[in-house]
Design an enzyme around this catalytic site. Sequence first.
Site, PDB file in Angstrom:
ATOM      1  N   ARG A 214      -5.088   3.376  16.434  1.00 54.14           N
ATOM      2  CA  ARG A 214      -5.655   2.550  17.514  1.00 54.14           C
ATOM      3  C   ARG A 214      -6.242   3.408  18.628  1.00 54.14           C
ATOM      4  O   ARG A 214      -7.240   3.012  19.249  1.00 54.14           O
ATOM      5  CB  ARG A 214      -4.584   1.588  18.036  1.00 54.14           C
ATOM      6  CG  ARG A 214      -4.222   0.523  17.006  1.00 54.14           C
ATOM      7  CD  ARG A 214      -3.264  -0.503  17.551  1.00 54.14           C
ATOM      8  NE  ARG A 214      -1.920   0.007  17.790  1.00 54.14           N
ATOM      9  CZ  ARG A 214      -0.966   0.088  16.852  1.00 54.14           C
ATOM     10  NH1 ARG A 214      -1.222  -0.295  15.607  1.00 54.14           N
ATOM     11  NH2 ARG A 214       0.233   0.540  17.157  1.00 54.14           N
TER      12      ARG A 214
ATOM     13  N   ASP B 220       5.094   9.582  11.154  1.00 51.94           N
ATOM     14  CA  ASP B 220       5.307   8.472  12.088  1.00 51.94           C
ATOM     15  C   ASP B 220       4.138   8.438  13.062  1.00 51.94           C
ATOM     16  O   ASP B 220       3.429   9.426  13.234  1.00 51.94           O
ATOM     17  CB  ASP B 220       6.630   8.673  12.843  1.00 51.94           C
ATOM     18  CG  ASP B 220       7.091   7.422  13.571  1.00 51.94           C
ATOM     19  OD1 ASP B 220       6.560   6.329  13.284  1.00 51.94           O
ATOM     20  OD2 ASP B 220       8.000   7.535  14.428  1.00 51.94           O
ATOM     21  N   GLY B 221       3.946   7.276  13.701  1.00 53.02           N
ATOM     22  CA  GLY B 221       2.924   7.162  14.731  1.00 53.02           C
ATOM     23  C   GLY B 221       1.520   6.916  14.236  1.00 53.02           C
ATOM     24  O   GLY B 221       0.567   6.961  15.033  1.00 53.02           O
ATOM     25  N   ASN B 222       1.343   6.627  12.947  1.00 53.47           N
ATOM     26  CA  ASN B 222      -0.006   6.460  12.412  1.00 53.47           C
ATOM     27  C   ASN B 222      -0.748   5.270  13.000  1.00 53.47           C
ATOM     28  O   ASN B 222      -1.954   5.345  13.246  1.00 53.47           O
ATOM     29  CB  ASN B 222       0.063   6.332  10.882  1.00 53.47           C
ATOM     30  CG  ASN B 222       0.506   7.612  10.217  1.00 53.47           C
ATOM     31  OD1 ASN B 222      -0.248   8.550  10.070  1.00 53.47           O
ATOM     32  ND2 ASN B 222       1.779   7.647   9.811  1.00 53.47           N
ATOM     33  N   GLY B 223      -0.031   4.152  13.225  1.00 54.37           N
ATOM     34  CA  GLY B 223      -0.674   2.985  13.815  1.00 54.37           C
ATOM     35  C   GLY B 223      -1.168   3.246  15.215  1.00 54.37           C
ATOM     36  O   GLY B 223      -2.308   2.902  15.570  1.00 54.37           O
ATOM     37  N   ARG B 224      -0.325   3.872  16.035  1.00 51.86           N
ATOM     38  CA  ARG B 224      -0.731   4.193  17.406  1.00 51.86           C
ATOM     39  C   ARG B 224      -1.900   5.167  17.407  1.00 51.86           C
ATOM     40  O   ARG B 224      -2.864   5.006  18.167  1.00 51.86           O
ATOM     41  CB  ARG B 224       0.457   4.774  18.184  1.00 51.86           C
ATOM     42  CG  ARG B 224       1.495   3.753  18.610  1.00 51.86           C
ATOM     43  CD  ARG B 224       2.799   4.396  19.033  1.00 51.86           C
ATOM     44  NE  ARG B 224       3.550   4.857  17.865  1.00 51.86           N
ATOM     45  CZ  ARG B 224       4.703   5.519  17.922  1.00 51.86           C
ATOM     46  NH1 ARG B 224       5.222   5.831  19.101  1.00 51.86           N
ATOM     47  NH2 ARG B 224       5.348   5.874  16.836  1.00 51.86           N
TER      48      ARG B 224
ATOM     49  N   HIS C 285      -2.741   7.648   6.259  1.00 48.28           N
ATOM     50  CA  HIS C 285      -1.406   7.803   6.857  1.00 48.28           C
ATOM     51  C   HIS C 285      -1.015   9.293   6.914  1.00 48.28           C
ATOM     52  O   HIS C 285      -0.067   9.733   6.277  1.00 48.28           O
ATOM     53  CB  HIS C 285      -0.374   7.014   6.047  1.00 48.28           C
ATOM     54  CG  HIS C 285       0.384   5.997   6.832  1.00 48.28           C
ATOM     55  ND1 HIS C 285      -0.222   4.879   7.374  1.00 48.28           N
ATOM     56  CD2 HIS C 285       1.695   5.935   7.198  1.00 48.28           C
ATOM     57  CE1 HIS C 285       0.691   4.161   8.004  1.00 48.28           C
ATOM     58  NE2 HIS C 285       1.861   4.782   7.920  1.00 48.28           N
TER      59      HIS C 285
ATOM     60  N   TYR D 123      -3.109  -8.970  12.404  1.00 47.18           N
ATOM     61  CA  TYR D 123      -3.585  -7.583  12.323  1.00 47.18           C
ATOM     62  C   TYR D 123      -3.030  -6.902  11.076  1.00 47.18           C
ATOM     63  O   TYR D 123      -3.790  -6.296  10.299  1.00 47.18           O
ATOM     64  CB  TYR D 123      -3.140  -6.869  13.595  1.00 47.18           C
ATOM     65  CG  TYR D 123      -3.226  -5.367  13.619  1.00 47.18           C
ATOM     66  CD1 TYR D 123      -4.454  -4.719  13.631  1.00 47.18           C
ATOM     67  CD2 TYR D 123      -2.056  -4.596  13.709  1.00 47.18           C
ATOM     68  CE1 TYR D 123      -4.529  -3.332  13.700  1.00 47.18           C
ATOM     69  CE2 TYR D 123      -2.117  -3.222  13.783  1.00 47.18           C
ATOM     70  CZ  TYR D 123      -3.348  -2.589  13.776  1.00 47.18           C
ATOM     71  OH  TYR D 123      -3.413  -1.218  13.853  1.00 47.18           O
TER      72      TYR D 123
ATOM     73  N   HIS E 196       0.828  -1.205   0.000  1.00 43.56           N
ATOM     74  CA  HIS E 196       0.000   0.000   0.000  1.00 43.56           C
ATOM     75  C   HIS E 196       0.864   1.257   0.000  1.00 43.56           C
ATOM     76  O   HIS E 196       1.809   1.376   0.790  1.00 43.56           O
ATOM     77  CB  HIS E 196      -0.915   0.010   1.226  1.00 43.56           C
ATOM     78  CG  HIS E 196      -1.627   1.313   1.431  1.00 43.56           C
ATOM     79  ND1 HIS E 196      -2.455   1.866   0.476  1.00 43.56           N
ATOM     80  CD2 HIS E 196      -1.635   2.178   2.493  1.00 43.56           C
ATOM     81  CE1 HIS E 196      -2.936   3.012   0.931  1.00 43.56           C
ATOM     82  NE2 HIS E 196      -2.457   3.220   2.143  1.00 43.56           N
TER      83      HIS E 196
END
Length: 238
Positions: A174, A167-171, A163, A199, A123
């Site tokens: 969630r 940085d930090g997009n996953g955190r 996105h 996941y 992606h």
Amino acid sequence: MASINALFVGVAETEISGVGGAGHRARPATVFNSLLHNTLTMVQHNSLIGAQLAARGYYQAFEAVKSSVASVLANENPGRVVDEDHGGWYRELFAPSVAAGIVKPSDLAGYRSGRVFIRNSMHVPLTPNAVRDAMPVFFEMLEAEEHPAVRVVLGHFIFVYIHPYMDGNGRMGRFLMNVMMAAGSYPWTVIPVQRRADYMAALERASVHHDIVPFSRFLGELTRQGMSGETTAMLPAS
């Protein structure tokens, strides 16, 4: 009542002066091992500092997210709450790195201005200009959506699909997911380390193949386990 699962479907020698006396000849292996030891020690030290900063930042962001949860529990619109609050979560997430001089405060202002790529993923996130167009629409969608499970699944997925940060997009995704969970009276849900591969594979399936069902089922399963009191996340064995 439909099952929770159903609701959620829809990374030579060398002469060394000053070592054992002037002109001492040290074997290459000895020199290499010494340099390797010093390098690894430095890397481990820097990694430890990085982990401490990340943990502190996560805690500070978590505290900010708790305030957002309180707002939705007071019946404020969850889409509007995350729209107004997510920038504050992001600044708290990296505030310790700013204090340590690793990140500039200006780096935390607004969304990213450069391209970003995701390791081990096919992606390709949106361009910076597209991010600026997509984020307001994303939050309008969340604000208008009435079904809590849809807000949970699409809120998390579309955020990480766009996105918006370097940085930090996953955190952040969630955190947003859990605010949506609270708005739907679902429990705070953690992605277990043991299931990270599942996941990531489900997110990849949704992002690349446009199939949201595996991701929906994955979140639905974790939610069902949380609501029934089952343990979903465990500390790694020491």
